[in-house]
Write a protein that holds these residues in place. Structure first.
Motif, PDB file in Angstrom:
ATOM      1  N   CYS A   1      -0.439   3.752  -6.082  1.00 34.12           N
ATOM      2  CA  CYS A   1       0.467   2.598  -6.067  1.00 34.12           C
ATOM      3  C   CYS A   1       0.729   2.047  -7.459  1.00 34.12           C
ATOM      4  O   CYS A   1       1.699   1.318  -7.669  1.00 34.12           O
ATOM      5  CB  CYS A   1      -0.092   1.501  -5.162  1.00 34.12           C
ATOM      6  SG  CYS A   1      -1.616   0.723  -5.765  1.00 34.12           S
ATOM      7  N   THR A   2      -0.110   2.404  -8.454  1.00 38.53           N
ATOM      8  CA  THR A   2       0.102   1.887  -9.808  1.00 38.53           C
ATOM      9  C   THR A   2       1.334   2.512 -10.464  1.00 38.53           C
ATOM     10  O   THR A   2       1.753   2.076 -11.531  1.00 38.53           O
ATOM     11  CB  THR A   2      -1.116   2.126 -10.707  1.00 38.53           C
ATOM     12  OG1 THR A   2      -1.336   3.533 -10.868  1.00 38.53           O
ATOM     13  CG2 THR A   2      -2.362   1.494 -10.106  1.00 38.53           C
TER      14      THR A   2
ATOM     15  N   GLU B   1       9.855  -4.021   2.079  1.00 37.01           N
ATOM     16  CA  GLU B   1       8.435  -3.834   1.763  1.00 37.01           C
ATOM     17  C   GLU B   1       7.716  -5.145   1.463  1.00 37.01           C
ATOM     18  O   GLU B   1       6.494  -5.227   1.577  1.00 37.01           O
ATOM     19  CB  GLU B   1       8.300  -2.897   0.568  1.00 37.01           C
ATOM     20  CG  GLU B   1       6.860  -2.537   0.221  1.00 37.01           C
ATOM     21  CD  GLU B   1       6.757  -1.722  -1.056  1.00 37.01           C
ATOM     22  OE1 GLU B   1       5.956  -0.783  -1.090  1.00 37.01           O
ATOM     23  OE2 GLU B   1       7.491  -2.039  -2.033  1.00 37.01           O
TER      24      GLU B   1
ATOM     25  N   TYR C   1       9.034   6.318  -0.933  1.00 39.70           N
ATOM     26  CA  TYR C   1       8.051   7.014  -0.101  1.00 39.70           C
ATOM     27  C   TYR C   1       8.686   7.907   0.951  1.00 39.70           C
ATOM     28  O   TYR C   1       7.986   8.433   1.817  1.00 39.70           O
ATOM     29  CB  TYR C   1       7.133   5.990   0.573  1.00 39.70           C
ATOM     30  CG  TYR C   1       6.267   5.223  -0.406  1.00 39.70           C
ATOM     31  CD1 TYR C   1       5.811   5.827  -1.579  1.00 39.70           C
ATOM     32  CD2 TYR C   1       5.920   3.900  -0.169  1.00 39.70           C
ATOM     33  CE1 TYR C   1       5.022   5.123  -2.483  1.00 39.70           C
ATOM     34  CE2 TYR C   1       5.128   3.190  -1.061  1.00 39.70           C
ATOM     35  CZ  TYR C   1       4.688   3.806  -2.219  1.00 39.70           C
ATOM     36  OH  TYR C   1       3.902   3.114  -3.115  1.00 39.70           O
TER      37      TYR C   1
ATOM     38  N   THR D   1      -4.161   6.810   1.343  1.00 40.50           N
ATOM     39  CA  THR D   1      -5.217   6.130   0.605  1.00 40.50           C
ATOM     40  C   THR D   1      -6.143   7.141  -0.049  1.00 40.50           C
ATOM     41  O   THR D   1      -6.541   8.130   0.575  1.00 40.50           O
ATOM     42  CB  THR D   1      -6.041   5.231   1.549  1.00 40.50           C
ATOM     43  OG1 THR D   1      -5.183   4.222   2.091  1.00 40.50           O
ATOM     44  CG2 THR D   1      -7.197   4.569   0.807  1.00 40.50           C
TER      45      THR D   1
ATOM     46  N   ARG E   1       4.137   2.157  -9.228  1.00 42.42           N
ATOM     47  CA  ARG E   1       5.212   1.208  -8.915  1.00 42.42           C
ATOM     48  C   ARG E   1       4.806  -0.241  -9.180  1.00 42.42           C
ATOM     49  O   ARG E   1       5.671  -1.107  -9.294  1.00 42.42           O
ATOM     50  CB  ARG E   1       5.628   1.346  -7.450  1.00 42.42           C
ATOM     51  CG  ARG E   1       6.164   2.710  -7.084  1.00 42.42           C
ATOM     52  CD  ARG E   1       6.602   2.749  -5.618  1.00 42.42           C
ATOM     53  NE  ARG E   1       7.486   1.657  -5.304  1.00 42.42           N
ATOM     54  CZ  ARG E   1       7.266   0.778  -4.322  1.00 42.42           C
ATOM     55  NH1 ARG E   1       6.180   0.873  -3.572  1.00 42.42           N
ATOM     56  NH2 ARG E   1       8.128  -0.194  -4.096  1.00 42.42           N
TER      57      ARG E   1
ATOM     58  N   ASN F   1      -2.486  -2.748 -10.010  1.00 43.99           N
ATOM     59  CA  ASN F   1      -3.619  -2.912  -9.092  1.00 43.99           C
ATOM     60  C   ASN F   1      -4.488  -4.103  -9.467  1.00 43.99           C
ATOM     61  O   ASN F   1      -5.565  -4.307  -8.887  1.00 43.99           O
ATOM     62  CB  ASN F   1      -4.457  -1.637  -9.027  1.00 43.99           C
ATOM     63  CG  ASN F   1      -5.076  -1.277 -10.369  1.00 43.99           C
ATOM     64  OD1 ASN F   1      -4.814  -1.916 -11.385  1.00 43.99           O
ATOM     65  ND2 ASN F   1      -5.906  -0.235 -10.383  1.00 43.99           N
TER      66      ASN F   1
ATOM     67  N   ARG G   1       0.843  -1.191   0.000  1.00 49.91           N
ATOM     68  CA  ARG G   1       0.000   0.000   0.000  1.00 49.91           C
ATOM     69  C   ARG G   1       0.879   1.242   0.000  1.00 49.91           C
ATOM     70  O   ARG G   1       1.959   1.239   0.583  1.00 49.91           O
ATOM     71  CB  ARG G   1      -0.921   0.037   1.224  1.00 49.91           C
ATOM     72  CG  ARG G   1      -1.967  -1.076   1.254  1.00 49.91           C
ATOM     73  CD  ARG G   1      -2.966  -0.822   2.376  1.00 49.91           C
ATOM     74  NE  ARG G   1      -3.899  -1.921   2.543  1.00 49.91           N
ATOM     75  CZ  ARG G   1      -4.982  -2.106   1.805  1.00 49.91           C
ATOM     76  NH1 ARG G   1      -5.265  -1.262   0.832  1.00 49.91           N
ATOM     77  NH2 ARG G   1      -5.780  -3.131   2.036  1.00 49.91           N
ATOM     78  N   PRO G   2       0.409   2.329  -0.618  1.00 43.82           N
ATOM     79  CA  PRO G   2       1.132   3.602  -0.536  1.00 43.82           C
ATOM     80  C   PRO G   2       0.886   4.245   0.823  1.00 43.82           C
ATOM     81  O   PRO G   2      -0.011   3.804   1.576  1.00 43.82           O
ATOM     82  CB  PRO G   2       0.525   4.420  -1.673  1.00 43.82           C
ATOM     83  CG  PRO G   2      -0.869   3.887  -1.802  1.00 43.82           C
ATOM     84  CD  PRO G   2      -0.797   2.429  -1.463  1.00 43.82           C
TER      85      PRO G   2
ATOM     86  N   ASP H   1      -4.989   2.043  -4.037  1.00 45.32           N
ATOM     87  CA  ASP H   1      -4.498   1.953  -2.664  1.00 45.32           C
ATOM     88  C   ASP H   1      -3.943   0.572  -2.315  1.00 45.32           C
ATOM     89  O   ASP H   1      -3.493   0.352  -1.192  1.00 45.32           O
ATOM     90  CB  ASP H   1      -5.621   2.311  -1.682  1.00 45.32           C
ATOM     91  CG  ASP H   1      -6.817   1.390  -1.814  1.00 45.32           C
ATOM     92  OD1 ASP H   1      -7.207   1.073  -2.963  1.00 45.32           O
ATOM     93  OD2 ASP H   1      -7.378   0.986  -0.775  1.00 45.32           O
ATOM     94  N   ARG H   2      -3.946  -0.360  -3.273  1.00 45.59           N
ATOM     95  CA  ARG H   2      -3.357  -1.690  -3.048  1.00 45.59           C
ATOM     96  C   ARG H   2      -2.854  -2.210  -4.386  1.00 45.59           C
ATOM     97  O   ARG H   2      -3.611  -2.306  -5.350  1.00 45.59           O
ATOM     98  CB  ARG H   2      -4.371  -2.664  -2.454  1.00 45.59           C
ATOM     99  CG  ARG H   2      -3.814  -4.076  -2.249  1.00 45.59           C
ATOM    100  CD  ARG H   2      -4.876  -4.993  -1.671  1.00 45.59           C
ATOM    101  NE  ARG H   2      -4.431  -6.386  -1.640  1.00 45.59           N
ATOM    102  CZ  ARG H   2      -4.361  -7.126  -0.541  1.00 45.59           C
ATOM    103  NH1 ARG H   2      -4.684  -6.615   0.623  1.00 45.59           N
ATOM    104  NH2 ARG H   2      -3.991  -8.386  -0.603  1.00 45.59           N
ATOM    105  N   CYS H   3      -1.568  -2.547  -4.448  1.00 49.07           N
ATOM    106  CA  CYS H   3      -0.963  -3.014  -5.691  1.00 49.07           C
ATOM    107  C   CYS H   3      -0.103  -4.241  -5.447  1.00 49.07           C
ATOM    108  O   CYS H   3       0.116  -4.654  -4.296  1.00 49.07           O
ATOM    109  CB  CYS H   3      -0.123  -1.897  -6.332  1.00 49.07           C
ATOM    110  SG  CYS H   3      -1.107  -0.609  -7.150  1.00 49.07           S
TER     111      CYS H   3
END
Length: 385
Positions: free
Chosen positions: A370-371, A230, A319, A171, A373, A376, A167-168, A193-195
């Motif tokens: 997050c897309t 990570e 980040y 959100t 990096r 999704n 997650r970044p 928000d989730r990748c």
């Protein structure tokens, strides 16, 4: 003292003046050597063979040495042929369920007219992976496996592919629409928000089971993930592939590992000559690099959830600088702040007892999306906790 100082300066100047850049002489005949890499699965699981050419160490810039357009097939003693399908980027796919009691040769035909043939290949039946697991240690987490060799499968090569969810720092469930100058909810497909990220490994993990009692390889270390990585910040998956290989395969991979890991200092061993089991038909003495193997690949997947290793604080370089509280922008300034895409709205701000937001907190897109990096789209194999 003054004369000693002058002597030192003199010898330093003499030493530096005598240094000349080292220009290694590279025989042109050793350039553009075919490199063949692959372990072909005999039970029909799609496996890949890679073709490339070596390049001059003195060449400028990036040179694309991938070999495309080749015709490749596996041929048994009866003359039956099992073709490989070209995938592009120098990769060819083998997806045939073949008899494991037969003997085969790999045939490669390049567009320039050169052809190559492997030595005889006998499929090796790889035993199952008994277990995979992990232990948390003072450095982080170690992933291991347990297996057992037999009279036909003594030496093993392991490879793995990692996939992890992340997650970044911030959100965002909403997005700005420039055409209407409004902020609206994101659809499920638009979530950022989730990748997921996937990485194949390049390590060479080798072991001989006969070194152990009853050929029982217990808790063979596969991967160490250190604190702050990570990969374990949300949910992690590793797919481990186990391949039984021949003694010739072991020798080839050990030389390759030695050349890859042990070079780089004046105390390192000299590079070993890497050959393999592929020969050029037109000139059997021509150099070829590559060891093609044939057998059954056994795989096992392991998942690790953040709750199983907590506490775990990820330190992600991309980040850094995103830890501050997002700023706030009012409705009247949405277009000014969000049209370019450099900022993304995060949390709506309401007045007390209000139902319509008067503004939004926001952050840089690199801290929200997050897309930038990863993807999704959840991988087909993925299982949530």
């Amino acid at each position: 003292m003054r004369y000693n100082f002058l002597y030192i300066l003199f010898f330093l100047g003499l030493f530096s003046a005598c240094r000349e850049p080292f220009e290694p002489e590279i025989d042109p005949v050793d350039l553009d050597v075919l490199v063949v890499e692959g372990y072909l699965d005999s039970e029909g699981i799609p496996s890949e063979l890679s073709l490339s050419l070596t390049s001059n160490i003195k060449s400028d810039g990036f040179t694309n040495n991938l070999v495309n357009g080749a015709t490749i097939y596996l041929e048994n003693t009866s003359g039956a042929r099992f073709s490989l399908t070209e995938l592009g980027d120098g990769k060819y796919e083998f997806a045939h369920d073949i008899s494991e009691s037969d003997v085969y040769r790999l045939r490669i035909f390049l567009q320039n007219g050169a052809s190559y043939t492997s030595e005889e290949l006998r499929p090796i039946i790889t035993p199952d992976i008994i277990d995979v697991g992990f232990d948390k240690n003072e450095d982080g987490v170690e992933i291991f496996l347990t297996t057992q060799g037999d009279e036909n499968a003594d030496d093993f090569l392991w490879t793995y592919e990692e996939t992890w969810a992340f997650r970044p720092p911030f959100t965002s469930l909403d997005k700005y629409v420039p055409e209407t100058e409004e902020i609206v909810p994101r659809t499920e497909e638009e979530r950022i928000d989730r990748c997921y990220l996937s990485r194949p490994n390049s390590d060479l993990l080798l072991e001989t089971s006969s070194r152990f009692e009853d050929q029982f390889v217990f808790r063979q270390a596969i991967r160490q993930i250190n604190q702050g990585d990570e990969r374990l910040s949300l949910r992690y998956s590793i797919l481990i592939s186990q391949k039984a290989i021949s003694k010739d395969d072991v020798e080839f991979w050990e030389i390759l590992k030695e050349n890859s890991d042990d070079l780089g200092s004046i105390f390192s061993p000299l590079p070993s000559i890497i050959g393999g089991n592929i020969t050029m038909d037109q000139n059997p003495d021509a150099p070829v690099i590559g060891q093609v193997s044939l057998g059954v690949v056994k795989q096992k997947r392991l998942y690790i959830d953040i709750r199983e290793v907590a506490p775990w604080t990820a330190e992600v370089e991309e980040y850094f600088g995103c830890v501050m509280e997002p700023d706030t922008v009012l409705v009247a300034n949405y277009d000014q702040f969000f049209r370019s895409g450099g900022n993304i709205p995060t949390t709506p701000i309401f007045l007390e007892n209000g139902f319509v937001p008067i503004g939004y907190r926001y952050a840089r897109a690199s801290c929200v999306d997050c897309t930038r990096r990863g993807s999704n789209v959840k991988p087909d194999f993925w299982e949530d906790f």
